[in-house]
Design a protein around this motif. Structure first.
Motif, mmCIF file in Angstrom:
data_model
loop_
_atom_site.group_PDB
_atom_site.id
_atom_site.type_symbol
_atom_site.label_atom_id
_atom_site.label_comp_id
_atom_site.label_asym_id
_atom_site.label_seq_id
_atom_site.Cartn_x
_atom_site.Cartn_y
_atom_site.Cartn_z
ATOM 1 N N TYR B 160 0.822 -1.205 0.000
ATOM 2 C CA TYR B 160 0.000 0.000 0.000
ATOM 3 C C TYR B 160 0.858 1.257 0.000
ATOM 4 C CZ TYR B 160 -3.337 3.579 1.272
ATOM 5 O OH TYR B 160 -4.083 4.715 1.281
ATOM 6 N N ALA B 164 0.136 3.716 -3.011
ATOM 7 C CA ALA B 164 -0.724 4.850 -2.694
ATOM 8 C C ALA B 164 0.058 6.147 -2.622
ATOM 9 C CB ALA B 164 -1.446 4.597 -1.379
ATOM 10 N N HIS B 178 -4.231 14.106 5.862
ATOM 11 C CA HIS B 178 -5.334 13.157 6.060
ATOM 12 C C HIS B 178 -4.922 11.750 5.624
ATOM 13 C CE1 HIS B 178 -9.572 11.979 6.386
ATOM 14 N NE2 HIS B 178 -9.392 11.294 5.255
ATOM 15 N N LYS B 179 -4.307 11.662 4.452
ATOM 16 C CA LYS B 179 -3.894 10.366 3.925
ATOM 17 C C LYS B 179 -2.840 9.721 4.820
ATOM 18 C CE LYS B 179 -3.614 8.266 -0.578
ATOM 19 N NZ LYS B 179 -3.621 8.470 -2.041
ATOM 20 N N GLN B 181 -2.462 10.244 8.083
ATOM 21 C CA GLN B 181 -3.103 9.798 9.318
ATOM 22 C C GLN B 181 -3.880 8.507 9.098
ATOM 23 O OE1 GLN B 181 -5.347 13.361 10.207
ATOM 24 N NE2 GLN B 181 -3.866 14.030 11.759
ATOM 25 N N ALA B 182 -4.548 8.423 7.959
ATOM 26 C CA ALA B 182 -5.296 7.206 7.641
ATOM 27 C C ALA B 182 -4.348 6.012 7.567
ATOM 28 C CB ALA B 182 -6.029 7.376 6.308
ATOM 29 N N PHE B 183 -3.213 6.217 6.921
ATOM 30 C CA PHE B 183 -2.227 5.140 6.801
ATOM 31 C C PHE B 183 -1.775 4.667 8.182
ATOM 32 C CE2 PHE B 183 2.323 3.902 6.212
ATOM 33 C CZ PHE B 183 2.065 2.708 5.554
ATOM 34 N N CYS B 185 -3.276 4.975 11.050
ATOM 35 C CA CYS B 185 -4.398 4.309 11.721
ATOM 36 C C CYS B 185 -4.547 2.873 11.251
ATOM 37 C CB CYS B 185 -5.678 5.095 11.454
ATOM 38 S SG CYS B 185 -7.190 4.240 11.940
ATOM 39 N N HIS B 186 -4.477 2.677 9.942
ATOM 40 C CA HIS B 186 -4.679 1.338 9.390
ATOM 41 C C HIS B 186 -3.531 0.396 9.733
ATOM 42 C CE1 HIS B 186 -7.605 3.279 6.316
ATOM 43 N NE2 HIS B 186 -8.269 2.772 7.332
ATOM 44 N N VAL B 187 -2.321 0.930 9.754
ATOM 45 C CA VAL B 187 -1.179 0.103 10.149
ATOM 46 C C VAL B 187 -1.337 -0.354 11.593
ATOM 47 C CG1 VAL B 187 1.298 0.110 10.599
ATOM 48 C CG2 VAL B 187 0.417 1.123 8.491
ATOM 49 N N ARG B 189 -4.049 -0.783 13.225
ATOM 50 C CA ARG B 189 -5.105 -1.799 13.297
ATOM 51 C C ARG B 189 -4.628 -3.144 12.766
ATOM 52 N NH1 ARG B 189 -11.071 0.632 11.912
ATOM 53 N NH2 ARG B 189 -11.144 2.204 13.575
ATOM 54 N N GLU B 195 -4.024 2.281 19.692
ATOM 55 C CA GLU B 195 -4.347 3.445 18.869
ATOM 56 C C GLU B 195 -3.487 4.639 19.277
ATOM 57 O OE1 GLU B 195 -8.542 3.901 18.357
ATOM 58 O OE2 GLU B 195 -8.323 5.991 17.738
#
Lengths: 208, 208
Positions: B160, B164, B178-179, B181-183, B185-187, B189, B195
């Motif tokens: 990814y 990405a 934003h992108k 932070q999303a990355f 967060c997903h890592v 998880r 968190e």
DNA sequence: AAGCTTACCGACAACTTGTCGGTAAGCTTA
DNA sequence: TAAGCTTACCGACAAGTTGTCGGTAAGCTT
């Protein structure tokens, strides 16, 4: 006597043969001469319908991805099935293997077809990410999912499934199952779904 | 008088120019003639050192990825830093921008360089996945992570981040954050990390 | 100094893609 | 039905590409 066809007919004929040849030899190694010889048309005819070799590739990618995306969309829109089934179904619908070109998708991953692969991926991703992220948002509201970043989550899931399930050749049945389970587990985690909630949805789709 | 150099010297000279030209025009559009003209050598000289144009590409990919992987490995092996720092550091070390070829990596993502991109990705992934998955196992033992599938988790994260973060051009500063932070967060998880535990580790690396 | 290895040279064959003026089939339109 | 227009079709050709090959010369060893 020279054979005349409608532009659309001829274009599709060219795309059909191009699809075959790209699958057999790869985009780089398949020449425009190969195409016109196999069809039995002249050089000028091909360039009357397509401006360049790359334009043929683009049209082919368009034709190939259109169906896959449409299928995915149909699954997502069908609200008669549970949400999880629609999610897994939408992703599985992208495996174009069962569709039109079976042997193509074996060769597509060869380095020679990197361009084709890349363009298809880009189209598939940009077409399907909105569908999946919308689905995730829906799941957030019903409480099945808990995702802070639906767009990026959809992107991550789709990109991985597109790349990682490329090189499945040479894996044992066991390794394949393991990889599938890992994928399910990670998707659940990314979406904040309950552990084990996705597996049955996949079985529902596959046995349909 | 003809200029003679050692094979290694000449090979590197060819790779240097190839790197420039592939960056400027893309692999397909840069011809072997362009290369030999810019260096000032004859056709036969180039083919004395490399068997084909693709062989040049392969050697270039090898040279480019070797450094990146080595850097990544160095970060992972350095146990004087906390585990999370080593993880984020190893991934960030793959962003070859700061290394040797800066302008190359802007053009690499253009469709014309699909082959180059694909080969680099394959090499980077297969080289770094083992490092990261080992790190994840280590984190499992210390309790920082909780991952059932370390190999596949590493694969997913790396694939990814490689894809990405290609098309970042044209995004606003806001979208970029934003992108990112999303990355993160997903890592977190995927790895079953707490968190918010990853964000400070990234800052540690970037401010080093 | 003779000889061997190897880096280097450039003409050449074989093939590519894309162009262009011309041909003919199938339409309208009169 | 004949004239005319649109457009699918043709194939020779220009310009460029990759890879080959016999030959040359630089730098070794002996």
């Amino acid at each position: 006597m020279r054979i005349v066809k409608t532009a659309e007919e001829r274009k599709n004929e060219i795309l059909d043969v191009a699809e075959q040849l790209f699958a057999e030899k790869g985009f780089d190694n398949a020449s425009t001469n190969d195409i016109i010889k196999r069809i039995g048309i002249a050089r000028g005819t091909l360039y009357h319908h397509f401006g360049s070799k790359e334009e043929i590739l683009d049209a082919l990618v368009e034709r190939m991805t259109r169906d896959a995306i449409a299928r995915s969309k149909a699954v997502v829109s069908d609200r008669s099935h549970p949400l999880l089934d629609r999610l897994t179904g939408a992703i599985i619908a992208l495996d174009i293997n069962d569709g039109a070109g079976p042997e193509v998708f074996e060769q597509i991953h060869k380095p020679q077809n990197a361009l084709l692969h890349h363009k298809m991926q880009e189209r598939l991703i940009s077409g399907v990410v909105p569908l999946i992220s919308e689905l995730i948002r829906e799941g957030n509201e019903t409480g099945v999912f808990d995702s802070k970043y639906p767009d990026e989550a959809a992107e991550m899931i789709l990109i991985y499934s597109n790349i990682a399930f490329d090189a499945l050749a040479g894996l044992t049945e066991e390794e394949l199952v393991h990889k599938g389970q890992a994928f399910i587990c990670h998707v659940e985690r990314i979406l904040g779904a309950e552990e084990g909630s996705l597996a049955p949805a996949i079985m529902n789709i596959l046995n349909r």
